[in-house]
Design a protein around this motif. Structure first.
Motif, PDB file in Angstrom:
ATOM      1  N   ALA A 278      -2.585  73.872 -28.775  1.00 51.28           N
ATOM      2  CA  ALA A 278      -3.219  73.369 -27.384  1.00 51.28           C
ATOM      3  C   ALA A 278      -2.035  72.138 -27.394  1.00 51.28           C
ATOM      4  O   ALA A 278      -2.027  71.286 -28.461  1.00 51.28           O
ATOM      5  CB  ALA A 278      -4.178  73.117 -26.746  1.00 51.28           C
ATOM      6  N   PRO A 279      -1.290  71.289 -26.863  1.00 45.73           N
ATOM      7  CA  PRO A 279      -0.563  70.609 -26.600  1.00 45.73           C
ATOM      8  C   PRO A 279      -1.154  69.631 -26.269  1.00 45.73           C
ATOM      9  O   PRO A 279      -2.275  69.524 -24.809  1.00 45.73           O
ATOM     10  CB  PRO A 279       0.935  70.896 -25.941  1.00 45.73           C
ATOM     11  CG  PRO A 279       0.456  71.407 -24.881  1.00 45.73           C
ATOM     12  CD  PRO A 279      -0.421  72.346 -25.469  1.00 45.73           C
ATOM     13  N   VAL A 280      -1.293  67.936 -26.430  1.00 48.27           N
ATOM     14  CA  VAL A 280      -1.019  66.947 -25.875  1.00 48.27           C
ATOM     15  C   VAL A 280      -0.411  65.899 -25.940  1.00 48.27           C
ATOM     16  O   VAL A 280       0.087  65.160 -27.116  1.00 48.27           O
ATOM     17  CB  VAL A 280      -2.817  66.101 -26.640  1.00 48.27           C
ATOM     18  CG1 VAL A 280      -4.003  65.096 -26.042  1.00 48.27           C
ATOM     19  CG2 VAL A 280      -4.181  67.423 -26.915  1.00 48.27           C
ATOM     20  N   ILE A 281      -0.189  65.621 -24.113  1.00 53.95           N
ATOM     21  CA  ILE A 281       0.934  64.536 -24.225  1.00 53.95           C
ATOM     22  C   ILE A 281       0.264  63.091 -23.970  1.00 53.95           C
ATOM     23  O   ILE A 281      -0.350  62.599 -23.113  1.00 53.95           O
ATOM     24  CB  ILE A 281       1.642  64.979 -23.125  1.00 53.95           C
ATOM     25  CG1 ILE A 281       2.344  66.077 -23.255  1.00 53.95           C
ATOM     26  CG2 ILE A 281       2.949  63.994 -22.918  1.00 53.95           C
ATOM     27  CD1 ILE A 281       2.534  66.884 -22.407  1.00 53.95           C
ATOM     28  N   VAL A 282       1.119  62.159 -25.342  1.00 54.21           N
ATOM     29  CA  VAL A 282       0.039  60.355 -25.422  1.00 54.21           C
ATOM     30  C   VAL A 282       1.825  60.269 -24.327  1.00 54.21           C
ATOM     31  O   VAL A 282       2.497  59.560 -25.225  1.00 54.21           O
ATOM     32  CB  VAL A 282      -0.147  60.091 -26.366  1.00 54.21           C
ATOM     33  CG1 VAL A 282      -0.665  58.690 -25.951  1.00 54.21           C
ATOM     34  CG2 VAL A 282      -1.812  61.351 -26.861  1.00 54.21           C
ATOM     35  N   LEU A 283       1.314  59.584 -22.969  1.00 50.46           N
ATOM     36  CA  LEU A 283       2.790  58.391 -22.223  1.00 50.46           C
ATOM     37  C   LEU A 283       2.438  57.083 -22.688  1.00 50.46           C
ATOM     38  O   LEU A 283       1.636  56.983 -23.392  1.00 50.46           O
ATOM     39  CB  LEU A 283       1.857  58.669 -20.752  1.00 50.46           C
ATOM     40  CG  LEU A 283       2.852  60.478 -20.383  1.00 50.46           C
ATOM     41  CD1 LEU A 283       2.457  60.611 -18.935  1.00 50.46           C
ATOM     42  CD2 LEU A 283       3.647  60.617 -21.008  1.00 50.46           C
ATOM     43  N   ASP A 285       1.842  54.535 -20.700  1.00 50.42           N
ATOM     44  CA  ASP A 285       1.249  53.573 -20.487  1.00 50.42           C
ATOM     45  C   ASP A 285      -0.780  54.083 -20.966  1.00 50.42           C
ATOM     46  O   ASP A 285      -1.403  53.874 -20.534  1.00 50.42           O
ATOM     47  CB  ASP A 285       1.443  53.717 -19.128  1.00 50.42           C
ATOM     48  CG  ASP A 285       0.854  54.953 -18.491  1.00 50.42           C
ATOM     49  OD1 ASP A 285       1.070  56.206 -19.119  1.00 50.42           O
ATOM     50  OD2 ASP A 285       0.999  54.687 -17.216  1.00 50.42           O
ATOM     51  N   ALA A 286      -0.587  55.131 -21.908  1.00 50.86           N
ATOM     52  CA  ALA A 286      -1.782  55.715 -22.055  1.00 50.86           C
ATOM     53  C   ALA A 286      -3.122  54.515 -22.642  1.00 50.86           C
ATOM     54  O   ALA A 286      -3.201  53.352 -23.239  1.00 50.86           O
ATOM     55  CB  ALA A 286      -1.864  56.805 -23.312  1.00 50.86           C
ATOM     56  N   ASN A 287      -4.253  54.712 -22.249  1.00 54.63           N
ATOM     57  CA  ASN A 287      -5.228  54.368 -23.144  1.00 54.63           C
ATOM     58  C   ASN A 287      -5.259  54.742 -24.713  1.00 54.63           C
ATOM     59  O   ASN A 287      -6.209  55.686 -24.516  1.00 54.63           O
ATOM     60  CB  ASN A 287      -6.535  54.532 -22.584  1.00 54.63           C
ATOM     61  CG  ASN A 287      -7.453  53.243 -22.801  1.00 54.63           C
ATOM     62  OD1 ASN A 287      -7.901  53.759 -24.210  1.00 54.63           O
ATOM     63  ND2 ASN A 287      -8.483  52.802 -22.011  1.00 54.63           N
ATOM     64  N   HIS A 316       4.813  58.803 -26.804  1.00 52.93           N
ATOM     65  CA  HIS A 316       5.883  58.326 -26.778  1.00 52.93           C
ATOM     66  C   HIS A 316       6.557  57.761 -27.677  1.00 52.93           C
ATOM     67  O   HIS A 316       5.675  56.856 -28.047  1.00 52.93           O
ATOM     68  CB  HIS A 316       5.431  58.354 -25.768  1.00 52.93           C
ATOM     69  CG  HIS A 316       6.760  57.382 -24.783  1.00 52.93           C
ATOM     70  ND1 HIS A 316       7.568  55.598 -25.196  1.00 52.93           N
ATOM     71  CD2 HIS A 316       7.638  57.280 -23.685  1.00 52.93           C
ATOM     72  CE1 HIS A 316       8.299  56.069 -24.064  1.00 52.93           C
ATOM     73  NE2 HIS A 316       8.357  56.672 -23.478  1.00 52.93           N
ATOM     74  N   GLU A 317       7.524  57.726 -27.466  1.00 52.06           N
ATOM     75  CA  GLU A 317       8.186  56.833 -29.515  1.00 52.06           C
ATOM     76  C   GLU A 317       8.370  55.364 -29.216  1.00 52.06           C
ATOM     77  O   GLU A 317       7.560  54.586 -30.001  1.00 52.06           O
ATOM     78  CB  GLU A 317       9.687  57.115 -29.154  1.00 52.06           C
ATOM     79  CG  GLU A 317      10.493  56.577 -28.147  1.00 52.06           C
ATOM     80  CD  GLU A 317      11.923  56.190 -27.810  1.00 52.06           C
ATOM     81  OE1 GLU A 317      12.317  56.988 -29.143  1.00 52.06           O
ATOM     82  OE2 GLU A 317      12.716  55.594 -27.264  1.00 52.06           O
ATOM     83  N   THR A 416       7.265  62.974 -31.650  1.00 55.30           N
ATOM     84  CA  THR A 416       7.734  62.042 -30.203  1.00 55.30           C
ATOM     85  C   THR A 416       8.656  62.669 -29.456  1.00 55.30           C
ATOM     86  O   THR A 416       9.275  63.529 -29.669  1.00 55.30           O
ATOM     87  CB  THR A 416       8.610  60.682 -31.227  1.00 55.30           C
ATOM     88  OG1 THR A 416       9.594  61.020 -31.784  1.00 55.30           O
ATOM     89  CG2 THR A 416       7.238  60.525 -32.761  1.00 55.30           C
ATOM     90  N   PHE A 417       8.761  62.218 -28.316  1.00 56.28           N
ATOM     91  CA  PHE A 417       9.500  61.987 -27.468  1.00 56.28           C
ATOM     92  C   PHE A 417       9.863  61.029 -26.637  1.00 56.28           C
ATOM     93  O   PHE A 417       9.184  59.775 -26.661  1.00 56.28           O
ATOM     94  CB  PHE A 417       8.580  62.957 -26.666  1.00 56.28           C
ATOM     95  CG  PHE A 417       7.250  62.419 -25.615  1.00 56.28           C
ATOM     96  CD1 PHE A 417       8.323  61.573 -24.331  1.00 56.28           C
ATOM     97  CD2 PHE A 417       7.009  62.459 -25.951  1.00 56.28           C
ATOM     98  CE1 PHE A 417       6.770  61.270 -24.119  1.00 56.28           C
ATOM     99  CE2 PHE A 417       5.405  61.545 -25.399  1.00 56.28           C
ATOM    100  CZ  PHE A 417       5.567  61.611 -24.304  1.00 56.28           C
ATOM    101  N   LYS A 418      10.864  61.016 -25.949  1.00 54.34           N
ATOM    102  CA  LYS A 418      11.411  59.759 -25.009  1.00 54.34           C
ATOM    103  C   LYS A 418      10.979  59.967 -23.498  1.00 54.34           C
ATOM    104  O   LYS A 418      10.919  58.890 -22.914  1.00 54.34           O
ATOM    105  CB  LYS A 418      12.936  59.613 -25.352  1.00 54.34           C
ATOM    106  CG  LYS A 418      13.508  59.810 -27.215  1.00 54.34           C
ATOM    107  CD  LYS A 418      14.912  59.222 -27.069  1.00 54.34           C
ATOM    108  CE  LYS A 418      15.559  59.056 -28.108  1.00 54.34           C
ATOM    109  NZ  LYS A 418      16.737  58.579 -28.739  1.00 54.34           N
ATOM    110  N   THR A 419      11.214  60.830 -22.745  1.00 50.40           N
ATOM    111  CA  THR A 419      11.301  60.943 -21.166  1.00 50.40           C
ATOM    112  C   THR A 419      10.011  62.043 -21.146  1.00 50.40           C
ATOM    113  O   THR A 419       9.642  62.661 -21.621  1.00 50.40           O
ATOM    114  CB  THR A 419      12.518  61.570 -20.411  1.00 50.40           C
ATOM    115  OG1 THR A 419      12.743  62.687 -21.071  1.00 50.40           O
ATOM    116  CG2 THR A 419      13.552  60.374 -21.320  1.00 50.40           C
ATOM    117  N   ASP A 420       9.793  62.109 -20.390  1.00 48.69           N
ATOM    118  CA  ASP A 420       8.440  62.750 -19.567  1.00 48.69           C
ATOM    119  C   ASP A 420       8.973  63.984 -19.779  1.00 48.69           C
ATOM    120  O   ASP A 420       8.034  64.773 -19.535  1.00 48.69           O
ATOM    121  CB  ASP A 420       7.376  62.446 -17.999  1.00 48.69           C
ATOM    122  CG  ASP A 420       7.635  60.972 -17.856  1.00 48.69           C
ATOM    123  OD1 ASP A 420       7.524  60.193 -19.029  1.00 48.69           O
ATOM    124  OD2 ASP A 420       7.023  60.808 -16.487  1.00 48.69           O
TER     125      ASP A 420
END
Length: 511
Positions: A278-283, A285-287, A316-317, A416-420
């Motif tokens: 399972a992946p969890v994406i943390v953007l 603007d996330a809390n 997100h970086e 880490t990632f840079k874009t959605d």
């Protein structure tokens, strides 16, 4: 007469052994408890200490044949039982199972699967809630009336039970997943052959006991444990048996592929709920406080031995360093240890020493390939070295085996990632497709990403380990399998459409 521990009162081991973990476990076939036809048994061990717990009967091909034949006969009557009667049975079963989970399950779960107090509570809530939710389906198994151009003709579509269902249930959530394996098939009018895990027969037997005590006719539900040595041949025999109309299996993708192969030879339907990564994406603007809490729970609950466990965290970086700092601080409160010595531990032992070694190898290979170990020392403790502390790996890339392979242990990988778009691509860079999550204060943005993540369930601002009772759970192909348990989707899996047309008299046909 049969005692509640699964032994006839005339046996050497009788009703006084209720709650006695050391008492032998027998088969349950045709409403009676009995040894296997050849007297075969296998030992069940405490995975943490290696101590023998008890001997369990090991079913033979003859035992399976007898159970399947009995279930096929009983299904003709059970399928005609009205929905209100079935609902009441299931509601009673929920009450009985709840009592068992309070009295017998804590010791059984501790002994058989190193289950902590928290994990027993999870199994109680999930198993009991699923029984009650399934009870509500009794009057929802509906058909249709279709329009037709032929005058005076009515076409009915009915949902009918399939017949005898083979349910193969795992050890890691023994009560909860055994309920899931048998509840919807039974409420739909099928009868069920249960093959429990060889690691947790008594835990899984609690569910069968509750169902029988609640009023499920004894010939409708059969319990046939099998030793590890006999499992391959007996599984093939049962899956391919002509009276087995459907198979459901929860477990590893390796075994799932074998079962699917057997079923394919006879064009038999399956529900296969297999592994996860399972992946969890943390953007950006996330809390972060919410995300940290959810990832800690999703990664380390039951030492990561859940198919929906969070194994990959995509950050997100711009918030990566803040997340890591908060996450490592949160993990300091996750206590690993021997639950038998300290009942307040959060993480106890893995289910075998071999599992610990497999997790250690994945960790060491990832570090050798360039990943950075932020937390954990790749060491194990306990009498048989099955206890591992939480481990966190940073700078994990898709080319590493640990990014692609299910670990089923207390570890999580950070990337880490840079874009959605990059986050979605990373999330989908896996053959697993069971569960995922997205964290963002912008719910619509998270929803759009969730729709593009290839997973049977994708949760917004919730852990990857989240599944309310009655939710249709399952993967969408690949190593997570296919089909659905739960809710109306489960009804569709465990019933068949029957077309019935009724025409007028006096029709002349052009031949």
């Amino acid at each position: 007469m049969v005692s509640s521990d699964g032994h006839s009162n005339g046996d050497a081991v009788g009703s006084s052994t209720v709650g006695d973990i050391s008492a032998p476990q027998q088969l349950f076939i045709g409403g009676e408890y009995a040894p296997s036809s050849d007297g075969g048994t296998f030992p069940v061990y405490n995975p943490m200490t290696g101590a023998k717990l008890y001997d369990c009967a090991s079913a033979t091909e003859d035992d399976y044949e007898r159970a399947i034949q009995s279930a096929a006969v009983a299904q003709k009557t059970w399928s005609r039982v009205g929905p209100s009667a079935k609902r009441m049975i299931f509601l009673r079963a929920a009450e009985i199972l709840e009592k068992y989970m309070e009295t017998e399950a804590p010791a059984l779960m501790s002994a058989e699967v190193s289950g902590t107090r928290f994990w027993t509570k999870v199994n109680t809530i999930s198993g009991v809630d699923n029984l009650r939710e399934t009870a509500s389906l009794a009057t929802q198994i509906k058909g249709e009336i279709l329009p037709t151009d032929k005058p005076g003709t009515t076409v009915l579509l009915e949902r009918q039970p399939l017949g005898v269902v083979l349910a193969i249930s795992p050890w890691n959530a023994p009560a909860s997943l055994t309920v899931r394996a048998i509840a919807t098939p039974l409420i739909c009018g099928n009868t069920v052959i249960v093959k429990p895990s060889e690691f947790s027969p008594k835990n899984q037997h609690l569910v069968v006991r509750a169902m029988i005590e609640a009023g499920v006719p004894k010939e409708c539900l059969h319990f046939l444990p099998v030793s590890a040595e006999r499992t391959p041949a007996l599984t093939e025999f049962a899956v391919k048996h002509p009276l087995i109309r459907h198979v459901n299996f929860t477990g590893s993708d390796r075994v799932g592929r074998i079962i699917a192969g057997h079923a394919a030879t006879c064009l038999k339907r399956c529900v296969l709920e297999l592994g996860g990564k399972a992946p969890v994406i943390v953007l950006d603007d996330a809390n972060l406080e919410d995300a940290v809490e959810a990832v800690a729970f999703g990664s380390f609950a039951n030492a990561g031995q859940i198919c929906m466990s969070t194994e990959r965290v995509l950050l997100h970086e711009s918030i990566a360093e803040s997340f890591k700092k908060a996450f490592l601080a949160r993990i300091e409160s996750v206590k690993a240890g021997n639950h038998e010595e300290d009942p307040d531990v959060s993480i106890s032992g893995l289910f075998t020493p071999a599992s610990t070694k497999r997790v250690q190898k994945l960790l060491n290979d990832a570090v050798s390939a360039g990943a950075k170990l932020l937390c954990g020392d790749v060491a194990a403790s306990g009498p048989r070295l099955t206890i591992m502390a939480p481990h966190v790996l940073d700078d994990v890339t898709p080319s590493m085996e640990i990014f692609q392979r299910e670990s089923f242990g207390p570890l999580v990988c950070l990337t880490t990632f840079k874009t959605d778009e990059e986050a979605i691509e990373l999330a989908n860079n896996s053959d697993y497709s069971l569960s995922a999550a997205v964290f963002s204060k912008d719910v619509m943005r998270a929803l759009e990403i969730a729709r593009q993540v290839r997973a049977g369930s994708c949760h917004v601002n919730n852990p990857s380990v989240y599944l309310p009772a009655g939710t249709p759970n399952g993967g969408i192909g690949g190593s997570s399998g296919y089909g659905r348990f739960g809710g109306m989707a489960g009804v569709l899996e465990f019933t068949e459409i029957k077309i019935i047309s009724m025409g007028p008299s006096g029709v002349k046909y052009p031949i």
